[in-house]
Write a protein that holds these residues in place. Structure first.
Motif, PDB file in Angstrom:
ATOM      1  N   TYR A  46       0.869  -1.177   0.000  1.00  0.00           N
ATOM      2  CA  TYR A  46       0.000   0.000   0.000  1.00  0.00           C
ATOM      3  C   TYR A  46       0.911   1.233   0.000  1.00  0.00           C
ATOM      4  N   ALA A  47       0.863   1.976  -1.127  1.00  0.00           N
ATOM      5  CA  ALA A  47       1.801   3.090  -1.320  1.00  0.00           C
ATOM      6  C   ALA A  47       1.130   4.426  -0.999  1.00  0.00           C
ATOM      7  N   ILE A  48       1.664   5.112  -0.018  1.00  0.00           N
ATOM      8  CA  ILE A  48       1.146   6.428   0.373  1.00  0.00           C
ATOM      9  C   ILE A  48       2.118   7.486  -0.152  1.00  0.00           C
ATOM     10  N   GLY A  49       1.645   8.278  -1.107  1.00  0.00           N
ATOM     11  CA  GLY A  49       2.507   9.290  -1.738  1.00  0.00           C
ATOM     12  C   GLY A  49       2.801  10.438  -0.785  1.00  0.00           C
ATOM     13  N   GLU A  50       4.066  10.797  -0.657  1.00  0.00           N
ATOM     14  CA  GLU A  50       4.497  11.748   0.382  1.00  0.00           C
ATOM     15  C   GLU A  50       4.607  13.198  -0.076  1.00  0.00           C
ATOM     16  N   ARG A  51       4.320  13.469  -1.367  1.00  0.00           N
ATOM     17  CA  ARG A  51       4.756  14.738  -1.932  1.00  0.00           C
ATOM     18  C   ARG A  51       3.879  15.957  -1.637  1.00  0.00           C
ATOM     19  N   ILE A  52       2.649  15.741  -1.201  1.00  0.00           N
ATOM     20  CA  ILE A  52       1.819  16.920  -0.867  1.00  0.00           C
ATOM     21  C   ILE A  52       2.087  17.275   0.595  1.00  0.00           C
ATOM     22  N   ASN A  53       3.181  17.992   0.768  1.00  0.00           N
ATOM     23  CA  ASN A  53       3.684  18.285   2.114  1.00  0.00           C
ATOM     24  C   ASN A  53       4.315  19.677   2.089  1.00  0.00           C
ATOM     25  N   GLY A  54       3.881  20.518   3.015  1.00  0.00           N
ATOM     26  CA  GLY A  54       4.336  21.902   3.059  1.00  0.00           C
ATOM     27  C   GLY A  54       5.819  22.071   3.325  1.00  0.00           C
ATOM     28  N   MET A  55       6.507  20.968   3.634  1.00  0.00           N
ATOM     29  CA  MET A  55       7.958  21.110   3.769  1.00  0.00           C
ATOM     30  C   MET A  55       8.608  21.223   2.398  1.00  0.00           C
ATOM     31  N   PHE A  56       7.883  20.857   1.352  1.00  0.00           N
ATOM     32  CA  PHE A  56       8.376  21.110  -0.010  1.00  0.00           C
ATOM     33  C   PHE A  56       7.962  22.516  -0.422  1.00  0.00           C
ATOM     34  N   LYS A  57       8.895  23.238  -1.019  1.00  0.00           N
ATOM     35  CA  LYS A  57       8.703  24.648  -1.342  1.00  0.00           C
ATOM     36  C   LYS A  57       7.469  24.888  -2.225  1.00  0.00           C
ATOM     37  N   ALA A  58       7.308  24.093  -3.266  1.00  0.00           N
ATOM     38  CA  ALA A  58       6.206  24.302  -4.211  1.00  0.00           C
ATOM     39  C   ALA A  58       4.855  24.177  -3.511  1.00  0.00           C
ATOM     40  N   VAL A  59       4.772  23.243  -2.573  1.00  0.00           N
ATOM     41  CA  VAL A  59       3.513  23.042  -1.848  1.00  0.00           C
ATOM     42  C   VAL A  59       3.286  24.191  -0.870  1.00  0.00           C
ATOM     43  N   ARG A  60       4.350  24.573  -0.178  1.00  0.00           N
ATOM     44  CA  ARG A  60       4.257  25.685   0.782  1.00  0.00           C
ATOM     45  C   ARG A  60       3.775  26.949   0.070  1.00  0.00           C
ATOM     46  N   GLU A  61       4.360  27.219  -1.073  1.00  0.00           N
ATOM     47  CA  GLU A  61       3.979  28.420  -1.829  1.00  0.00           C
ATOM     48  C   GLU A  61       2.549  28.326  -2.364  1.00  0.00           C
ATOM     49  N   ALA A  62       2.154  27.140  -2.779  1.00  0.00           N
ATOM     50  CA  ALA A  62       0.783  26.959  -3.273  1.00  0.00           C
ATOM     51  C   ALA A  62      -0.227  27.228  -2.167  1.00  0.00           C
ATOM     52  N   ILE A  63       0.102  26.736  -0.950  1.00  0.00           N
ATOM     53  CA  ILE A  63      -0.799  26.964   0.190  1.00  0.00           C
ATOM     54  C   ILE A  63      -0.877  28.462   0.486  1.00  0.00           C
TER      55      ILE A  63
ATOM     56  N   ASN B 201      -0.065  17.115   4.162  1.00  0.00           N
ATOM     57  CA  ASN B 201       0.582  17.739   5.315  1.00  0.00           C
ATOM     58  C   ASN B 201       0.826  19.211   4.985  1.00  0.00           C
ATOM     59  N   VAL B 202       0.340  20.104   5.827  1.00  0.00           N
ATOM     60  CA  VAL B 202       0.465  21.536   5.514  1.00  0.00           C
ATOM     61  C   VAL B 202       1.872  22.067   5.806  1.00  0.00           C
ATOM     62  N   GLY B 203       2.668  21.268   6.495  1.00  0.00           N
ATOM     63  CA  GLY B 203       4.044  21.687   6.784  1.00  0.00           C
ATOM     64  C   GLY B 203       4.133  22.477   8.067  1.00  0.00           C
ATOM     65  N   PRO B 204       5.336  22.610   8.606  1.00  0.00           N
ATOM     66  CA  PRO B 204       5.526  23.257   9.906  1.00  0.00           C
ATOM     67  C   PRO B 204       5.361  24.776   9.849  1.00  0.00           C
ATOM     68  N   ALA B 205       5.402  25.361   8.638  1.00  0.00           N
ATOM     69  CA  ALA B 205       5.426  26.824   8.530  1.00  0.00           C
ATOM     70  C   ALA B 205       4.032  27.445   8.392  1.00  0.00           C
ATOM     71  N   ALA B 206       2.995  26.614   8.281  1.00  0.00           N
ATOM     72  CA  ALA B 206       1.643  27.162   8.050  1.00  0.00           C
ATOM     73  C   ALA B 206       1.217  28.046   9.228  1.00  0.00           C
ATOM     74  N   ALA B 207       0.822  29.281   8.925  1.00  0.00           N
ATOM     75  CA  ALA B 207       0.430  30.235   9.967  1.00  0.00           C
ATOM     76  C   ALA B 207      -0.835  29.758  10.694  1.00  0.00           C
TER      77      ALA B 207
ATOM     78  N   ALA C 286      -5.236  25.948   6.682  1.00  0.00           N
ATOM     79  CA  ALA C 286      -4.380  25.429   5.608  1.00  0.00           C
ATOM     80  C   ALA C 286      -4.783  24.001   5.247  1.00  0.00           C
ATOM     81  N   MET C 287      -5.064  23.166   6.277  1.00  0.00           N
ATOM     82  CA  MET C 287      -5.463  21.778   6.014  1.00  0.00           C
ATOM     83  C   MET C 287      -6.801  21.764   5.278  1.00  0.00           C
TER      84      MET C 287
END
Lengths: 261, 261
Positions: free
Chosen positions: A2-19, A45-51, A56-57
């Motif tokens: 069972y593969a859970i894709g990890e890429r929608i995560n605010g620790m990645f810049k593109a996701v953080r900026e999109a949020i 994951n909205v990432g640690p930087a979400a105000a 954000a979630m």
């Protein structure tokens, strides 16, 4: 697996900026790309930087839901953010994650039952990360007992043996392999096992090689699920070859193509 | 892992032709290339087509010995060819291989003792290849007992669980992993385990992927040695990454380079 894709995560810049920009386009793309690459579920994951993590979630889950009905793993430590995420994601979601101490289990196990969700439980408790497989097994047993008591099916429970980066804790990969093997005999039916794979290579130079090598080892030890980078083609090739060698996917001459079809 | 390079084998055209033409050049090259790629030992096999196997083995071992003193694995089923090969290769050689039936053990175990050689014993006997790990374990136990009786150190004994091609026997990879784990508790100290790796992918299309994936699994199960294509760089990368993850080689940022140095 069972593969859970990890890429929608605010620790990645593109996701953080999109949020921050409330621009759903990059999120749509990541959701579609990961599903096409073989994800059975998408971590969110909205990432640690979400105000405002709750807002954000809410935005992030809605953005993903605009393009897919696939199961989502709501990735937060905050109960209110988890609850909101599960509500918006719908039944069949995954709680990512609870720790193994009683006060956390008292919150997240009933939440899993209420939302018809699966639950990832880390083998961490108030004393931190255990030194070895025995310590991890003790926490896993406590989690399994609590899940049974509160009416969560063992096959909706996923125990995460908590891998650490090999460059700072080189004995941990062995401990986690042993933990995966031990968990298979904890109960009948046993809980599932899961791994936050990329953590094994955090801070190392040869990340992809370490990730795919460790995934193969963990699958041979009985791993059921992993949170991983499904966009890493060689990683997914190694996963598929493992399933064939472990007799979990039927052999075909081009088994990579057959598995992906 | 103890790496036995598989490439000096008459089933490969270049080697067959070199033997026929008594041209040592290609043999020298293969010996040097494999040692540079990380081989600890070189398998030497005249191939099934050799008209006079004894003369061919004599020529082949001498050709290899012109460029290296590295240990050689003399690869033949014929006792007289084995004996001649061991004599020319010198102490520290490997007998590849004996089967597990008594009449073969009665020949090859004393030969290993006499020549100060290690012995690869296949878990095959007069009844053929066992169906599962239990059958393999029974033969392994018989081999260990015979070795003890005849004075061959357990650490000079290498048990080969006999892998079959995954495309024709898809349950075998699991059986052999289980066999490797079981052999580790057969005696104290336990015998070593070895695998003729490439056989897992014989006749398949994605050979390299299957070889390196299965090697990682076998190493995680405790494999000590393999007969393999050391010239396959990705295979050796996977082996080295496995050693690092299993805490058998010390982590370095460029652990591939460090291991090879």
């Amino acid at each position: 697996m069972y593969a859970i894709g990890e890429r929608i995560n605010g620790m990645f810049k593109a996701v953080r900026e999109a949020i921050q920009a409330q621009d759903p386009e990059p999120i749509h793309d990541l959701a579609k790309q990961q599903l096409a690459a073989g994800a059975n579920c998408l971590d969110v994951n909205v990432g640690p930087a979400a105000a405002d993590p709750l807002a954000a979630m809410e935005w992030l889950v809605k953005a993903v839901r605009e393009v897919t009905d696939a199961p989502l793993a709501i990735d937060t430590t905050k109960p209110d953010v988890m609850s909101k995420g599960l509500e918006l994601a719908g039944p069949g979601s995954v709680i990512n994650s609870t720790k193994g101490q009683q006060d956390q289990l008292d919150i997240f196990i009933p939440m899993a039952v209420e939302h018809n969700a699966s639950l990832i439980a880390l083998t961490i408790d108030e004393n931190g990360i255990p030194r070895d497989a025995n310590g991890r097994g003790e926490i896993a047993l406590r989690v399994v007992a609590a899940a049974m008591e509160k009416g969560l099916d063992p096959d909706r429970l996923m125990i995460d043996g908590v891998i650490l980066p090999v460059n700072v804790a080189q004995s941990t990969p062995n401990h986690v392999l042993e933990t995966i093997r031990n968990i298979k005999v904890l109960s009948d039916p046993p809980p599932k096992t899961v791994l936050g794979l990329s953590n094994v290579s955090q801070g190392t130079q040869l990340r992809e090689l370490l990730n795919r090598t460790y995934l193969v080892m963990a699958l041979a030890a009985g791993l059921d699920a992993a949170i991983l980078d499904v966009l890493d083609t060689e990683l997914m090739d190694a996963m598929i070859a493992s399933e064939v060698l472990l007799n979990k996917a039927v052999y075909a001459d081009d088994f990579l193509k057959a598995y992906r079809a």
